[in-house]
Design a protein around this motif. Structure first.
Motif, PDB file in Angstrom:
ATOM      1  N   THR A 204       0.818  -1.222   0.000  1.00  0.00           N
ATOM      2  CA  THR A 204       0.000   0.000   0.000  1.00  0.00           C
ATOM      3  C   THR A 204       0.853   1.274   0.000  1.00  0.00           C
ATOM      4  O   THR A 204       0.314   2.374   0.004  1.00  0.00           O
ATOM      5  CB  THR A 204      -0.940   0.044   1.239  1.00  0.00           C
ATOM      6  OG1 THR A 204      -0.129  -0.142   2.408  1.00  0.00           O
ATOM      7  CG2 THR A 204      -2.013  -1.022   1.164  1.00  0.00           C
ATOM      8  N   CYS A 264     -16.417   2.307   4.295  1.00  0.00           N
ATOM      9  CA  CYS A 264     -15.937   1.307   3.336  1.00  0.00           C
ATOM     10  C   CYS A 264     -17.021   1.085   2.276  1.00  0.00           C
ATOM     11  O   CYS A 264     -18.151   0.716   2.578  1.00  0.00           O
ATOM     12  CB  CYS A 264     -15.612   0.010   4.060  1.00  0.00           C
ATOM     13  SG  CYS A 264     -15.059  -1.255   2.928  1.00  0.00           S
ATOM     14  N   LYS A 266     -16.940  -1.091   0.005  1.00  0.00           N
ATOM     15  CA  LYS A 266     -17.101  -2.492  -0.380  1.00  0.00           C
ATOM     16  C   LYS A 266     -18.201  -3.135   0.461  1.00  0.00           C
ATOM     17  O   LYS A 266     -19.051  -3.858  -0.038  1.00  0.00           O
ATOM     18  CB  LYS A 266     -15.772  -3.232  -0.193  1.00  0.00           C
ATOM     19  CG  LYS A 266     -15.779  -4.605  -0.814  1.00  0.00           C
ATOM     20  CD  LYS A 266     -14.408  -5.230  -0.801  1.00  0.00           C
ATOM     21  CE  LYS A 266     -14.495  -6.687  -1.221  1.00  0.00           C
ATOM     22  NZ  LYS A 266     -13.304  -7.419  -0.779  1.00  0.00           N
ATOM     23  N   ASN A 273     -12.728  -7.407   4.670  1.00  0.00           N
ATOM     24  CA  ASN A 273     -11.260  -7.496   4.595  1.00  0.00           C
ATOM     25  C   ASN A 273     -10.634  -6.165   4.208  1.00  0.00           C
ATOM     26  O   ASN A 273      -9.595  -5.775   4.730  1.00  0.00           O
ATOM     27  CB  ASN A 273     -10.845  -8.519   3.526  1.00  0.00           C
ATOM     28  CG  ASN A 273     -11.189  -9.914   3.983  1.00  0.00           C
ATOM     29  OD1 ASN A 273     -11.506 -10.125   5.155  1.00  0.00           O
ATOM     30  ND2 ASN A 273     -11.150 -10.849   3.060  1.00  0.00           N
ATOM     31  N   LEU A 274     -11.288  -5.482   3.263  1.00  0.00           N
ATOM     32  CA  LEU A 274     -10.721  -4.233   2.754  1.00  0.00           C
ATOM     33  C   LEU A 274     -10.542  -3.193   3.865  1.00  0.00           C
ATOM     34  O   LEU A 274      -9.513  -2.536   3.961  1.00  0.00           O
ATOM     35  CB  LEU A 274     -11.633  -3.667   1.646  1.00  0.00           C
ATOM     36  CG  LEU A 274     -11.125  -2.408   0.949  1.00  0.00           C
ATOM     37  CD1 LEU A 274      -9.835  -2.688   0.177  1.00  0.00           C
ATOM     38  CD2 LEU A 274     -12.171  -1.845   0.009  1.00  0.00           C
ATOM     39  N   CYS A 275     -11.565  -3.096   4.722  1.00  0.00           N
ATOM     40  CA  CYS A 275     -11.494  -2.075   5.784  1.00  0.00           C
ATOM     41  C   CYS A 275     -11.000  -2.672   7.099  1.00  0.00           C
ATOM     42  O   CYS A 275     -11.112  -2.047   8.148  1.00  0.00           O
ATOM     43  CB  CYS A 275     -12.852  -1.410   5.960  1.00  0.00           C
ATOM     44  SG  CYS A 275     -14.160  -2.574   6.411  1.00  0.00           S
ATOM     45  N   ILE A 281     -12.169   3.468   6.039  1.00  0.00           N
ATOM     46  CA  ILE A 281     -10.885   3.445   5.330  1.00  0.00           C
ATOM     47  C   ILE A 281     -10.252   4.824   5.436  1.00  0.00           C
ATOM     48  O   ILE A 281     -10.887   5.842   5.114  1.00  0.00           O
ATOM     49  CB  ILE A 281     -11.106   3.107   3.837  1.00  0.00           C
ATOM     50  CG1 ILE A 281     -11.512   1.646   3.699  1.00  0.00           C
ATOM     51  CG2 ILE A 281      -9.854   3.376   3.027  1.00  0.00           C
ATOM     52  CD1 ILE A 281     -12.028   1.296   2.340  1.00  0.00           C
ATOM     53  N   PHE A 319      -9.034   2.044  -4.392  1.00  0.00           N
ATOM     54  CA  PHE A 319     -10.379   1.817  -3.838  1.00  0.00           C
ATOM     55  C   PHE A 319     -11.422   1.840  -4.935  1.00  0.00           C
ATOM     56  O   PHE A 319     -12.321   1.022  -4.998  1.00  0.00           O
ATOM     57  CB  PHE A 319     -10.717   2.893  -2.795  1.00  0.00           C
ATOM     58  CG  PHE A 319      -9.880   2.767  -1.549  1.00  0.00           C
ATOM     59  CD1 PHE A 319      -9.494   1.523  -1.089  1.00  0.00           C
ATOM     60  CD2 PHE A 319      -9.487   3.888  -0.840  1.00  0.00           C
ATOM     61  CE1 PHE A 319      -8.727   1.391   0.053  1.00  0.00           C
ATOM     62  CE2 PHE A 319      -8.724   3.763   0.305  1.00  0.00           C
ATOM     63  CZ  PHE A 319      -8.338   2.507   0.754  1.00  0.00           C
ATOM     64  N   GLY A 322     -10.823  -1.324  -7.123  1.00  0.00           N
ATOM     65  CA  GLY A 322     -10.593  -2.617  -6.464  1.00  0.00           C
ATOM     66  C   GLY A 322      -9.208  -3.184  -6.734  1.00  0.00           C
ATOM     67  O   GLY A 322      -9.033  -4.390  -6.912  1.00  0.00           O
ATOM     68  N   THR A 324      -5.568  -4.259  -5.553  1.00  0.00           N
ATOM     69  CA  THR A 324      -5.125  -4.663  -4.218  1.00  0.00           C
ATOM     70  C   THR A 324      -3.657  -4.347  -3.941  1.00  0.00           C
ATOM     71  O   THR A 324      -3.231  -4.368  -2.790  1.00  0.00           O
ATOM     72  CB  THR A 324      -5.338  -6.178  -4.031  1.00  0.00           C
ATOM     73  OG1 THR A 324      -4.785  -6.820  -5.179  1.00  0.00           O
ATOM     74  CG2 THR A 324      -6.808  -6.512  -3.882  1.00  0.00           C
TER      75      THR A 324
END
Ligand code: FA5
Length: 344
Positions: A204, A264, A266, A273-275, A281, A319, A322, A324
């Motif tokens: 990231t 988030c 998503k 999982n993302l947040c 986020i 974001f 999507g 990763t």
């Protein structure tokens, strides 16, 4: 006399007739009309002709000469036209054939995000500004209330080129440039998209990444303006249902300062999982411009106030689409980039 001329004329016309191409024709022309040519030689015999016969002789020779010139010209034209036809024939294209496919490139996801942000802010009356990527310590830190030895410098592990110059760690450097450079010391409304650099590398964080900075300075600018602008910005980029959360934070150039999280998109804030199951986020840093920054760059903090925020464009693009791993944005892998073809 007539016979001689007639004989040469006939012979000449036969030679022209038999010339098979432009080169042969040129040889015939030289042989007949050149300095040592037969017609020229004939002309030279004029002096041996009785005076009274000379005009007639001259006229006959000229007639023969003109006919030769005209025949050569006609034949030359014919051969040239044949050559042109041959060339055209060899270059003939069949316009009814299906064309070979030209592969279209697609816009890089980062450029998509930058353009979208620029369009939005320009529609709200902002200027789009830029600044140097090789920046001075003065603009990147000092004029942002981060003097030498300030502990907050450690948060931005920097690439120094000389003791004075570094690759800018934040687009905030342009804040100081604009404030200082604005001779009228009037209102400012700008965004600054651009590349920034820090000594970081993981899924990231990238050593080169992109930020967009916003700076608004005017009379009576308050936190409400910051909040409203960020709401418009984030809802536009991430969807109408996006919620914002302001957490107190610290940046030397804003007071108060905030980290701003977005709900988030998503899981709509439920936790995924993302947040990291938090529903939020972290997306940007923001705050009210510190009076010291205004003062240091020639603005009267009693008269003017402002807000600023800075967000990572890479993260926003990740974001939004999507993605990763941030490194995908910089590897130029066509298999990755071509997925964005479909979005044009
Ligand atoms: C700043 O850079 C401040 N200049 C932001 C700011 C501007 C605050 C104006 C107040 C007023 P920070 O270091 O948190 O703040 O970085 C801002 C954003 O840049 C982060 O939220 C993140 O999205 C992005 N970012 C930072 N470092 C990296 C990195 N190495 N790779 C990718 N994105 C990064």
């Amino acid at each position: 006399m007539d016979n001689r001329i007639e004989e040469i004329r006939k012979k000449a016309l036969k030679q022209i007739e038999e010339a098979k191409n432009l080169q042969n024709l040129e040889l015939a022309r030289i042989k007949l009309l050149g300095r040592k040519g037969e017609i020229t030689a004939l002309m030279k015999t004029m002096k041996d002709i009785p005076k009274e016969k000379r005009p007639e002789f001259g006229e006959l020779v000229n007639q023969a000469k003109n006919q030769i010139i005209s025949d050569i010209a006609k034949k030359e034209e014919k051969y040239k036209q044949e050559l042109i036809n041959k060339k055209l024939e060899s270059e003939r294209i069949d316009v009814t054939l299906p064309s070979s496919k030209v592969k279209r490139g697609s816009k890089h996801p980062l450029n998509r995000v930058i353009e979208e942000i620029e369009d939005l802010f320009v529609s709200m009356g902002y200027d789009v500004m830029e600044g140097p990527e090789l920046e001075t310590d003065e603009y990147n830190f000092e004029r942002l209330n981060l003097p030498q030895g300030h502990p907050a410098r450690d948060m931005q592990d920097s690439f120094y080129i000389t003791t004075e110059h570094l690759l800018r760690t934040q687009t905030s450097a342009v804040q100081a440039r604009t404030l200082l450079g604005n001779k009228e010391k009037g209102p400012i409304r700008e965004i600054v998209p651009g590349k920034t650099y820090r000594r970081e590398d993981d899924a990231t964080h990238s050593h080169q990444f992109n930020q967009v900075e916003a700076l608004v300075v005017d009379k009576d600018i308050s936190f409400a303006d910051l909040k409203g602008t960020l709401e418009i910005f984030m809802k536009h980029m991430l969807g109408e249902n996006t919620e914002l959360r302001f957490r107190p934070s610290y940046f030397p150039f804003t007071e108060p300062s905030y980290e701003v999280d977005v709900s988030c998109f998503k899981c709509n804030g439920k936790g995924c999982n993302l947040c990291k199951k938090t529903g939020w986020i972290e997306l940007l840093g923001a705050g009210i411009v510190h009076p010291n920054v205004l003062k240091m760059n020639g603005y009267d903090p009693d008269e003017y106030s402002g807000f600023a925020f800075g967000t990572g464009l890479d993260r926003l693009a990740m974001f939004k689409y999507g993605i990763t791993d941030i490194r995908l944005l910089y590897e130029n892998d066509v298999r990755f980039l071509s997925q964005f073809d479909r979005m044009d």
